[in-house]
Enzyme design. Structure first.
Site, short mmCIF file in Angstrom:
data_model
loop_
_atom_site.label_atom_id
_atom_site.label_comp_id
_atom_site.label_asym_id
_atom_site.label_seq_id
_atom_site.Cartn_x
_atom_site.Cartn_y
_atom_site.Cartn_z
N GLU A 78 -2.79 6.21 -14.17
CA GLU A 78 -2.12 4.99 -13.74
C GLU A 78 -2.11 3.97 -14.87
OE1 GLU A 78 -0.50 4.73 -11.08
OE2 GLU A 78 -1.23 6.46 -9.94
N ARG A 88 -2.97 -10.35 0.51
CA ARG A 88 -3.41 -9.80 1.79
C ARG A 88 -4.15 -10.88 2.60
NH1 ARG A 88 -7.12 -6.24 1.99
NH2 ARG A 88 -6.36 -4.94 3.69
N CYS A 141 -6.85 2.41 -3.75
CA CYS A 141 -6.78 2.90 -5.14
C CYS A 141 -6.33 1.78 -6.06
CB CYS A 141 -5.82 4.09 -5.23
SG CYS A 141 -6.38 5.57 -4.37
N HIS A 165 -4.69 9.58 -10.27
CA HIS A 165 -4.42 10.13 -8.94
C HIS A 165 -4.26 11.64 -9.02
CE1 HIS A 165 -3.18 6.17 -6.97
NE2 HIS A 165 -3.94 6.77 -6.07
#
Length: 213
Positions: A78, A88, A141, A165
């Protein structure tokens, strides 16, 4: 290098997590590197707390987190973790339990300072399908990758940090028609190749690994 390799426990309806199973099979020495393995919960905040506790116990040159990306065909280093933690909390308007997620004045995103192109190419050179990813998703993740970047920026400036991943393993897709998977030993082979490619010199290779889709 002294490298901490983390992997998530199973989550959702899955009984296994290929990231964790692969990390368990990694040797304790890979090339010149010494490997410490750490299982972390697939839970916002708690996952990072476990990593921070380990970083207080021992000094590491690098932290590489491994996670499952069901539906992907390849191992995917990544490039970046984005800050959705504050969003959030705001979206939840202070309700439980999301307001327990770390809120901070971090950057909008943190790019892995590992040589992600070099890692991707090393996995390919080992005969394992790999591709460079520009999205770690929006689940734990990404949270872990972003928080590793935050820790690097604020507390542990010497560490390299990154995330890879891995796909499902075959036993996870027996009831998931047309869903890709990869043999566990192939995943392990790819991770070993990526870790072998790490060095104190984290300058990346000048190769084109961009996508048009």
């Amino acid at each position: 290098m002294n490298i901490l390799v983390t992997a998530f426990d199973p989550f959702g309806e899955e009984q296994t997590n290929p990231a964790l199973e692969a990390v368990k099979l990694l040797p304790e020495k890979i090339g010149e590197h010494t490997i410490t393995k750490l299982e972390i919960p697939t839970v916002f905040n708690e996952s990072v707390d476990v990593i921070k506790q380990q970083l207080k116990i021992e000094t590491y040159d690098a932290v590489l987190a491994i996670g499952q990306a069901g539906g992907r065909f390849t191992l995917t280093p990544e490039r970046v973790g984005i800050n959705i933690d504050d969003a959030r909390i705001a979206d939840n308007k202070g309700n439980q339990p999301i307001d327990k997620v770390i809120q901070q004045n971090g950057a909008p995103a943190y790019f892995s300072n590992m040589p992600v192109k070099r890692l991707t190419q090393a996995i390919k050179d080992a005969g394992v399908p790999a591709s460079l990813s520009n999205s770690a998703g929006t689940f734990v993740c990404n949270h872990v990758l972003y928080q590793l970047g935050y820790l690097h920026a604020t507390t542990f400036p010497h560490i390299q940090f990154g995330f890879i991943h891995v796909p499902f393993i075959p036993e996870q897709v027996t009831n998931k028609p047309n869903t890709p998977s990869m043999a566990l030993d192939t995943i392990v082979k790819g991770l070993e190749a990526a870790i072998t490619a790490l060095s104190e010199d984290n300058r990346d290779d000048t190769i084109a690994l961009g996508e048009t889709h």
